[in-house]
Design a protein around this motif. Structure first.
Motif, short mmCIF file in Angstrom:
data_model
loop_
_atom_site.label_atom_id
_atom_site.label_comp_id
_atom_site.label_asym_id
_atom_site.label_seq_id
_atom_site.Cartn_x
_atom_site.Cartn_y
_atom_site.Cartn_z
N LYS A 9 -9.13 21.85 -26.55
CA LYS A 9 -9.21 20.48 -26.38
C LYS A 9 -8.40 19.68 -26.02
CE LYS A 9 -12.01 21.35 -30.83
NZ LYS A 9 -11.65 21.31 -32.43
N PHE A 10 -8.34 19.67 -24.73
CA PHE A 10 -7.19 18.72 -23.98
C PHE A 10 -7.48 17.11 -24.29
CE2 PHE A 10 -7.18 22.71 -21.16
CZ PHE A 10 -5.86 23.06 -21.66
N ALA A 11 -6.53 16.53 -24.63
CA ALA A 11 -7.03 15.11 -24.87
C ALA A 11 -6.41 14.14 -24.09
CB ALA A 11 -6.60 14.76 -26.41
N PRO A 12 -6.98 13.30 -23.18
CA PRO A 12 -6.53 12.35 -22.22
C PRO A 12 -6.29 11.06 -23.27
CG PRO A 12 -8.60 13.12 -21.53
CD PRO A 12 -8.54 13.64 -22.58
N HIS A 13 -5.72 10.06 -22.48
CA HIS A 13 -5.52 8.77 -23.49
C HIS A 13 -5.93 7.73 -22.40
CE1 HIS A 13 -1.76 8.61 -20.90
NE2 HIS A 13 -1.53 9.83 -21.28
N GLU A 14 -5.67 6.45 -22.82
CA GLU A 14 -6.12 5.19 -21.93
C GLU A 14 -5.02 5.14 -21.22
OE1 GLU A 14 -6.39 0.35 -22.22
OE2 GLU A 14 -5.53 1.69 -23.98
N GLY A 15 -5.57 5.21 -19.81
CA GLY A 15 -4.60 5.25 -18.55
C GLY A 15 -4.77 6.43 -17.57
N SER A 16 -5.22 7.37 -18.33
CA SER A 16 -5.40 8.81 -17.83
C SER A 16 -6.49 8.65 -16.55
CB SER A 16 -5.89 9.95 -18.61
OG SER A 16 -4.74 10.25 -19.53
N PHE A 17 -7.59 7.69 -16.78
CA PHE A 17 -8.36 7.46 -15.98
C PHE A 17 -8.83 6.06 -15.69
CE2 PHE A 17 -9.66 11.25 -17.95
CZ PHE A 17 -9.40 12.37 -16.85
N TRP A 72 -9.63 13.12 -27.44
CA TRP A 72 -9.15 11.86 -26.90
C TRP A 72 -7.87 11.64 -27.61
CZ3 TRP A 72 -10.03 9.24 -22.62
CH2 TRP A 72 -9.38 7.78 -22.49
N GLU A 73 -6.93 10.86 -27.24
CA GLU A 73 -5.59 10.38 -27.94
C GLU A 73 -5.20 9.06 -27.62
OE1 GLU A 73 -2.14 13.59 -28.11
OE2 GLU A 73 -1.55 11.98 -27.08
N TYR A 124 -6.02 29.12 -31.00
CA TYR A 124 -5.61 27.79 -31.39
C TYR A 124 -6.90 26.78 -30.97
CZ TYR A 124 -3.52 23.09 -31.44
OH TYR A 124 -3.41 21.71 -31.57
N ASP A 125 -7.44 26.05 -31.80
CA ASP A 125 -8.74 25.36 -31.89
C ASP A 125 -8.22 23.82 -32.08
OD1 ASP A 125 -8.44 25.34 -34.52
OD2 ASP A 125 -10.48 25.77 -34.76
N GLY A 126 -7.12 23.41 -32.13
CA GLY A 126 -6.66 22.15 -32.25
C GLY A 126 -6.63 21.19 -30.89
N VAL A 127 -6.20 20.04 -31.16
CA VAL A 127 -6.12 19.20 -29.99
C VAL A 127 -4.78 19.46 -29.25
CG1 VAL A 127 -6.05 16.85 -29.27
CG2 VAL A 127 -7.43 17.50 -30.96
N ILE A 128 -4.81 19.40 -27.99
CA ILE A 128 -3.50 19.42 -27.04
C ILE A 128 -3.68 18.04 -26.31
CG2 ILE A 128 -2.45 20.28 -25.01
CD1 ILE A 128 -4.03 23.14 -25.77
N GLY A 129 -2.75 17.23 -26.82
CA GLY A 129 -2.61 15.71 -26.02
C GLY A 129 -1.93 15.83 -24.71
N MET A 130 -2.45 14.91 -23.96
CA MET A 130 -2.17 15.05 -22.54
C MET A 130 -0.91 13.87 -22.34
SD MET A 130 -5.84 15.81 -20.76
CE MET A 130 -5.37 15.02 -19.32
N GLU A 131 0.34 14.10 -23.15
CA GLU A 131 1.09 12.96 -23.41
C GLU A 131 2.09 12.87 -22.17
OE1 GLU A 131 3.27 10.33 -25.89
OE2 GLU A 131 1.41 10.95 -25.34
N HIS A 132 1.49 12.50 -21.15
CA HIS A 132 2.19 12.09 -19.51
C HIS A 132 1.49 11.20 -18.65
CE1 HIS A 132 -1.04 14.70 -17.94
NE2 HIS A 132 -0.70 15.62 -19.07
N GLY A 133 1.80 10.93 -17.83
CA GLY A 133 1.20 10.28 -16.72
C GLY A 133 0.79 10.99 -15.57
N ASN A 134 0.09 10.40 -14.63
CA ASN A 134 -0.44 11.25 -13.54
C ASN A 134 0.65 10.95 -12.34
OD1 ASN A 134 -2.50 10.98 -15.20
ND2 ASN A 134 -3.68 9.85 -13.70
N SER A 135 0.75 12.32 -11.59
CA SER A 135 1.71 12.30 -10.49
C SER A 135 1.50 11.41 -9.04
CB SER A 135 1.98 13.63 -10.18
OG SER A 135 0.77 14.18 -9.53
N LEU A 136 0.06 11.11 -9.08
CA LEU A 136 -0.40 10.19 -7.92
C LEU A 136 -1.12 9.15 -8.39
CD1 LEU A 136 -2.14 13.09 -5.84
CD2 LEU A 136 0.19 12.01 -5.48
#
Length: 307
Positions: free
Chosen positions: A41-49, A70-71, A276-288
């Motif tokens: 459960k990878f979780a993007p956030h506002e700004g990921s896309f 989602w995060e 592990y079946d919990g959420v993994i927050g994508m707590e970072h920016g995009n490199s490009l």
């Protein structure tokens, strides 16, 4: 500190992304994902896309790419109508809501000092948590982030620790009564947050163990953990019983996996081995920047998800 709460992160995520009109919602709800679902459960956030439009449109796009979570750290600061619209979009897409921030320090004032013995500061933190409960319910959220403030140079660390255990017991009672889990986030002091109180996963483990309430656990943000101490997999193994939430972000740069030194392939293998079946927050920016960065982000997570 969650990166997208800083002023610079706000500037990146601001602009046209706040729209939640009927057309945006219709696009978010119109179809099932058109890509294979990620196994975790990878979780993007506002700004990921960000190039895909409003927050609701970004949720729709993430679901179409196979993301199932989602995060939104800043959910509690959004108008109620936006919270409700986001919750509706997530339910429509069958996506799990990750963390929202329930209590965050005032970074410009180096407050609160929860271990100082100042009851007013402790009560203010508890009031933040109470206010966040309704937000969590609108979003069907289970986890809420708490940062336990700054070090008080006038008080011995052991005394501060005892006082923070006491206030987290009170906070845990609020969470438990509402079916929520507070996840305390250790932050690094080397690159981002000098003088923060909780700075390692083992420190969080010690406090959560002492609180002894299933509603108080630890958020393991691996970007912060790598900077502060490294030794990620053995640390996760040792502290696993008190870890309820994971966040990824490579170091240096706090960008997507494969841009820095963290071996996310091995961490994903370890997490899968742990079931592990919990959420993994994508707590970072995009490199490009732009859509090239969004495509690179998806590819990076496809690569590690195959581990």
């Amino acid at each position: 500190m969650p990166r997208h709460l800083t002023p610079s992160r706000r500037s990146i995520l601001a602009g046209t992304l706040a729209g939640i009109g009927a057309a945006s919602y219709a696009r978010a709800a119109r179809k099932a994902p058109n890509a294979a679902r990620f196994s975790l459960k990878f979780a993007p956030h506002e700004g990921s896309f960000a190039s895909r439009g409003s927050r609701i449109e970004q949720i729709a796009y993430a679901a179409d790419q196979g993301f199932t979570a989602w995060e939104d750290n800043e959910a509690a600061a959004r108008p109620v109508a936006e919270q409700e619209a986001m919750g509706k979009a997530l339910r429509q897409r069958g996506m799990t809501m990750g963390v929202l921030v329930a209590s965050m320090p005032k970074w410009d004032k180096y407050r609160p000092l929860l271990g100082s013995g100042d009851r007013a500061e402790q009560d203010a933190m508890l009031a933040d948590i109470r206010r966040s409960v309704d937000v969590a319910k609108r979003l069907d959220a289970k986890w809420m982030t708490v940062v336990t403030g700054f070090m008080d140079p006038k008080v011995p660390v052991d005394i501060q620790t005892a006082r923070i255990i006491e206030v987290m017991r009170r906070a845990g009672d609020i969470a438990a009564q509402n079916g929520l889990i507070l996840v305390m986030e250790p932050l690094n002091t080397i690159t981002n947050h000098p003088n923060i109180f909780m700075r390692t996963i083992p420190q969080g483990y010690a406090i959560a163990t002492a609180v002894a309430n299933p509603a108080v656990k630890v958020l393991a943000d691996l970007y912060h953990a790598q900077i502060q101490a490294g030794n990620l997999i053995p640390t996760l193994e040792t502290c696993w019983s008190e870890i309820a939430y994971i966040q990824f972000g490579d170091n240096p740069g706090r960008l997507e996996p494969s841009t820095g030194e963290i071996n996310h392939h091995n961490i994903v293998r370890w997490l899968k081995g742990r079931r592990y079946d919990g959420v993994i927050g994508m707590e970072h920016g995009n490199s490009l920047a732009g859509r090239a960065g969004e495509d690179r982000l998806i590819a990076a997570y496809r690569e590690i998800d195959a581990a």
